[in-house]
Scaffold this active site. Structure first.
Site, PDB file in Angstrom:
ATOM      1  N   ASP A   1       0.801  -1.013   0.100  1.00 23.37           N
ATOM      2  CA  ASP A   1       0.038   0.176  -0.079  1.00 23.37           C
ATOM      3  C   ASP A   1       1.011   1.255  -0.162  1.00 23.37           C
ATOM      4  O   ASP A   1       0.320   2.233   0.319  1.00 23.37           O
ATOM      5  CB  ASP A   1      -0.809  -0.046   1.321  1.00 23.37           C
ATOM      6  CG  ASP A   1      -0.111   0.143   2.470  1.00 23.37           C
ATOM      7  OD1 ASP A   1       0.905  -0.031   2.625  1.00 23.37           O
ATOM      8  OD2 ASP A   1      -0.686   0.606   3.548  1.00 23.37           O
TER       9      ASP A   1
ATOM     10  N   CYS B   1      -4.406   5.027   1.048  1.00 26.30           N
ATOM     11  CA  CYS B   1      -5.727   4.578   1.322  1.00 26.30           C
ATOM     12  C   CYS B   1      -6.307   5.166   2.779  1.00 26.30           C
ATOM     13  O   CYS B   1      -7.473   5.334   2.960  1.00 26.30           O
ATOM     14  CB  CYS B   1      -5.897   3.092   1.273  1.00 26.30           C
ATOM     15  SG  CYS B   1      -6.099   2.490  -0.206  1.00 26.30           S
TER      16      CYS B   1
ATOM     17  N   CYS C   1      -7.018  14.860  12.583  1.00 27.25           N
ATOM     18  CA  CYS C   1      -7.889  14.290  11.602  1.00 27.25           C
ATOM     19  C   CYS C   1      -8.129  12.946  11.724  1.00 27.25           C
ATOM     20  O   CYS C   1      -8.511  12.445  12.804  1.00 27.25           O
ATOM     21  CB  CYS C   1      -7.059  14.473  10.251  1.00 27.25           C
ATOM     22  SG  CYS C   1      -5.374  13.693  10.226  1.00 27.25           S
TER      23      CYS C   1
END
Lengths: 81, 354
Positions: B67, B125, B278
């Site tokens: 990833d 992602c 976040c």
């Protein structure tokens, strides 16, 4: 001439559209299209040089000439897994 | 016996009851339950330039389900150097790609993308989010390609990049040619052994830029909770997207999605101490890099390389917060701030807010 650029992955997010219509001078090449996109979408510029463009199932190099009515795919690298 | 190496994060094979257990172990058990006759070797380690050649050496086919860019280039280079097919799959939000890189029968990943994008330019992602079924769908295509390679049947994705758009529900295909000038599989390769992939992808520089704990720019979830319980006056700024905020949020937090922050700096009361958060820490880190409206005053000028908003030291980046665990849940369940700290970072990606 008119080309349509189909955007993928991150480029779609930055531009906020799936397809953009671009008017270029006759005889324009991929490099001209990239410059047009960079000017029109400044946030796209850093990503553009890492994207690949393809049309009619073939990847295009920067000097490849474009034809009127072509749909060009703009493919940024993606790394998710 | 044919051996296949699957390099991945085990995203698709983990499930809620497995939270807190190593993903690799739970993935192995689930696969073994489906088919007890296969041998699964697991390597619970980070794939690096130091160990990748040895780990991949016994296997005939490598399936890349990683990833991040450094590992993708690493896997590619290992496959080229060991002359093994690299069954590639990659995803972003609603888009997926798949191919088989196998020089000299076809191109390698570097023929397609010679250089990685600058760090931060292509969100992971974790930052960008991904449709939960996409890894499964692209993974099935990769598995199909691996089986075709084993059977030597059909038309392989060698030299073809398959593009999947889940929203449009379209598959498109592009022919990828071998680049004679490719630095690793070209006619005159300049890369003949593994390199430093984090440096190649600019990650090291990015990390060096990140505020260290000692900068005082980062607080833990537990510390934030303590301070809120103590009644400290903190302005909590949530820089996620509205849809994430709708799912769950910290009480009394102010939503300013990161892309809007430069235009909305005036809404922030720079006299108050701020906590920016976040989901995973990257967007809040970026948020600290915007200078305040009107620029810095002399006294506010960042001493280090990180701009601070408001009086020096008044910004806090709360990086480890996983708001899917601590928000006000819509389902009315108890606010889960009391989850033991060691549980905070072990939720599988698929269950997180993305």
């Amino acid at each position: 001439m008119i080309v349509h650029v189909r955007l993928f992955a991150r480029s779609k997010d930055i531009v906020g559209a799936d397809v953009v219509r671009v008017e270029l001078a006759d005889g324009a090449c991929v490099r001209d299209l990239l410059e047009h996109l960079a000017v029109r979408y400044p946030d796209l510029r850093p990503l553009l040089k890492h994207c690949r463009l393809a049309a009619e199932n073939e990847f295009l190099d920067d000097a490849a000439p474009l034809k009127d009515g072509t749909e060009v795919a703009l493919l940024p690298p993606v790394s998710g897994g | 016996m044919l051996l296949i190496s699957v390099i991945c994060k085990g995203r698709f094979c983990t499930a809620h009851p497995d939270v807190g257990r190593p993903k690799l172990q739970s993935a192995k058990e689930r696969l073994q339950a489906i088919n007890p006759d296969i041998q699964i070797d697991t390597y619970e380690t980070r794939l690096t330039s130091e160990n990748a050649m040895a780990i991949c050496e016994p296997y005939d086919i490598i399936i890349d389900g990683t990833d991040n860019f450094p590992t993708r280039y690493l896997v590619n280079d290992v496959c080229v150097l060991q002359k093994k097919p690299n069954v590639y799959g990659s995803i972003f939000r609603f888009d997926g790609q798949a191919s088989v890189f196998f020089p000299p029968h076809g191109p390698c990943y570097r023929c397609l993308y010679p250089e990685p994008p600058p760090p931060g330019e292509v969100p992971s992602c974790a930052e960008g989010g991904v449709l939960g079924i996409l890894p499964g769908l692209i993974g099935c295509i990769q598995a199909t390609e691996a089986i075709k390679l084993i059977l030597n049947k059909g038309s392989s994705l060698i030299g073809r990049l398959l593009l999947y758009d889940a929203l449009e529900m379209t598959f498109q295909e592009f022919r990828v040619r071998r680049n004679p000038k490719c630095p690793i599989c070209g006619d005159q390769p300049t890369i003949t052994q593994l390199i430093d992939y984090e440096q190649f992808c600019g990650i090291r520089g990015e990390e060096a830029d990140a505020p260290a704990e000692s900068d005082g720019l980062e607080i833990t979830v537990e510390e934030l909770k303590r301070r809120l319980d103590r009644g400290d006056d903190l302005l909590i700024v949530d820089v996620r997207n509205p849809e994430e905020y709708d799912i769950c949020r910290l009480a009394n937090s102010k939503l300013i999605p990161l892309p809007q922050l430069p235009d909305r700096m005036h809404e922030l009361d720079s006299a108050r101490e701020m906590v920016i958060h976040c989901r995973s820490g990257m967007r809040s880190l970026k948020a600290t890099r915007f200078p305040p409206a009107g620029g810095f005053s002399e006294s506010q000028k960042p001493q280090r390389r990180h701009p601070r908003v408001g009086p020096a030291g008044s910004i806090r980046v709360c990086r480890p917060i996983n708001t899917s665990l601590i928000g006000n849940r819509r389902d009315g369940q108890k606010n889960r701030l009391d989850v033991p700290p060691q549980r905070l970072n072990v939720m599988p990606k698929s269950s997180r807010v993305s």
